[in-house]
Design an enzyme around this catalytic site. Sequence first.
Site, mmCIF file in Angstrom:
data_model
loop_
_atom_site.group_PDB
_atom_site.id
_atom_site.type_symbol
_atom_site.label_atom_id
_atom_site.label_comp_id
_atom_site.label_asym_id
_atom_site.label_seq_id
_atom_site.Cartn_x
_atom_site.Cartn_y
_atom_site.Cartn_z
ATOM 1 N N GLY A 10 27.261 26.702 85.880
ATOM 2 C CA GLY A 10 25.960 26.408 86.494
ATOM 3 C C GLY A 10 26.158 25.640 87.785
ATOM 4 O O GLY A 10 27.045 24.789 87.867
ATOM 5 N N ASP A 127 25.295 17.885 83.503
ATOM 6 C CA ASP A 127 25.261 17.366 82.124
ATOM 7 C C ASP A 127 26.188 16.160 81.911
ATOM 8 O O ASP A 127 26.017 15.413 80.956
ATOM 9 C CB ASP A 127 25.651 18.466 81.128
ATOM 10 C CG ASP A 127 24.561 19.521 80.974
ATOM 11 O OD1 ASP A 127 23.559 19.442 81.694
ATOM 12 O OD2 ASP A 127 24.721 20.421 80.132
ATOM 13 N N GLY A 170 20.522 19.385 79.464
ATOM 14 C CA GLY A 170 21.468 18.669 78.613
ATOM 15 C C GLY A 170 21.633 19.487 77.355
ATOM 16 O O GLY A 170 20.910 19.329 76.384
ATOM 17 N N ARG A 171 22.574 20.447 77.465
ATOM 18 C CA ARG A 171 22.707 21.435 76.390
ATOM 19 C C ARG A 171 23.215 20.794 75.102
ATOM 20 O O ARG A 171 22.648 20.977 74.036
ATOM 21 C CB ARG A 171 23.683 22.504 76.861
ATOM 22 C CG ARG A 171 23.675 23.740 76.031
ATOM 23 C CD ARG A 171 24.799 24.633 76.434
ATOM 24 N NE ARG A 171 24.489 25.524 77.514
ATOM 25 C CZ ARG A 171 25.222 25.665 78.612
ATOM 26 N NH1 ARG A 171 26.294 24.931 78.770
ATOM 27 N NH2 ARG A 171 24.900 26.515 79.534
ATOM 28 N N GLU A 222 17.034 19.192 76.471
ATOM 29 C CA GLU A 222 16.787 20.567 75.999
ATOM 30 C C GLU A 222 17.559 20.883 74.713
ATOM 31 O O GLU A 222 17.150 21.723 73.920
ATOM 32 C CB GLU A 222 17.159 21.575 77.083
ATOM 33 C CG GLU A 222 18.633 21.489 77.452
ATOM 34 C CD GLU A 222 19.089 22.489 78.494
ATOM 35 O OE1 GLU A 222 18.299 23.320 78.951
ATOM 36 O OE2 GLU A 222 20.293 22.424 78.830
HETATM 37 O O1 F6P Z 1 25.217 23.400 83.988
HETATM 38 C C1 F6P Z 1 24.796 22.941 82.737
HETATM 39 C C2 F6P Z 1 23.398 23.410 82.510
HETATM 40 O O2 F6P Z 1 22.587 22.934 83.554
HETATM 41 C C3 F6P Z 1 22.841 23.020 81.147
HETATM 42 O O3 F6P Z 1 22.262 21.766 81.132
HETATM 43 C C4 F6P Z 1 21.865 24.127 80.885
HETATM 44 O O4 F6P Z 1 21.689 24.352 79.498
HETATM 45 C C5 F6P Z 1 22.504 25.311 81.505
HETATM 46 O O5 F6P Z 1 23.333 24.831 82.534
HETATM 47 C C6 F6P Z 1 21.512 26.314 82.049
HETATM 48 O O6 F6P Z 1 22.198 27.347 82.638
HETATM 49 P P1 F6P Z 1 21.572 28.636 83.342
HETATM 50 O O7 F6P Z 1 21.633 28.364 84.806
HETATM 51 O O8 F6P Z 1 22.454 29.743 82.930
HETATM 52 O O9 F6P Z 1 20.167 28.770 82.889
#
Ligand code: F6P
Length: 343
Positions: A10, A127, A170-171, A222
């Site tokens: 990301g 994150d 914040g996965r 999240e």
């Molecule tokens: O980079 C980490 C993150 O921002 C997480 O917090 C989030 O769940 C994920 O990336 C979202 O990614 P994407 O851009 O694929 O939706």
Amino acid sequence: MRLGVLTGGGDCPGLNAAIRAVVRKAEVTYDDRIVGFRDGWRGVIEDDYVDLDVERCRGLLPKGGTMLGTSRTNPFKVDDGVAKVFATIERHGLDAIVAIGGEGTLSASRSLAELGIPVVGIPKTIDNDVNGTDFTIGFNTAVQVATEAIDRLHTTAESHNRVMVCEVMGRHVGWIALNAGLAAGAAVVLLPEDPFDIAVVCDHLQRRHAKGRYASIVVVAEGAKPKEGTLELPPPEIDQYDHERLGGIGSVVAQEIEKLTRLEARVTILGHVLRGGTPSAFDRMLATRFGIAAVEAAHDRAFGMMVGLQGGSVERVPLADAVGELKLVPEALMSGVSRLFLD
Ligand code: F6P
């Protein structure tokens, strides 16, 4: 030296600052040639690249996103991916690759390094969940943006005597939720590290609002998890790195709060807003220091290493120690700020 650089995973604020620092350090100090691969490991696998130099990187420092593009491509999950990485390195005569990424990109980098690919890592992710570094590039900006947004939610919450639920990214970890929640004076912070009981949250909110006209902010990461059997969440999709695609828990929490407390609740999902825009001064500095240190590590042939911030200084950390396990919010920090209820 001939140096490759890529950004994977990301995006986040500060990636361009890191690319710029890598290019400046490599060109000015060492007279290196630099190849930028597009979209993370995909660019290496498909030999999709752009030549980089100081001129091309002018004006990059304050820009959000990444001029190289990014993807979550995992060479180990693409047909002949690893062989193609070797072939590209051979074709360009690369001596090293600087991989700027989070847990997924750095895990792949670690495995590639074990196979002999000369990689040096730079940790980035809003994150902040990479081990071996106090902070990752992008985290500081994300906390700042979330804090400003929650400050704004306070005034509208107070005007309407409402509960405002603010969902932040914040996965697996609650670093953003905890820091922004604390900084902005939230009433409740829900973290993935500490499964919550919605009934307890609601009791707390009701007690607050029973004192009279009162507004409450609930910050929810999240990836926050309800205690088993307390709240149903829809199942998330899974990406190439086996990561869950999250987002939406805030709405479920807000609905439940309305149902159980009869208080009016609204939800704001900050999502990718936290990843966009210009990096904070701290992230520009961190990215610049990491970029410089990564090029120095490449010249020392310190492959399989990542650069990380440890107590103020930039150190080299084996990638093997940085990935595999996520850097969670420690129990001491959670209980130090009263775990769930911040007031
Ligand atoms: O980079 C980490 C993150 O921002 C997480 O917090 C989030 O769940 C994920 O990336 C979202 O990614 P994407 O851009 O694929 O939706």
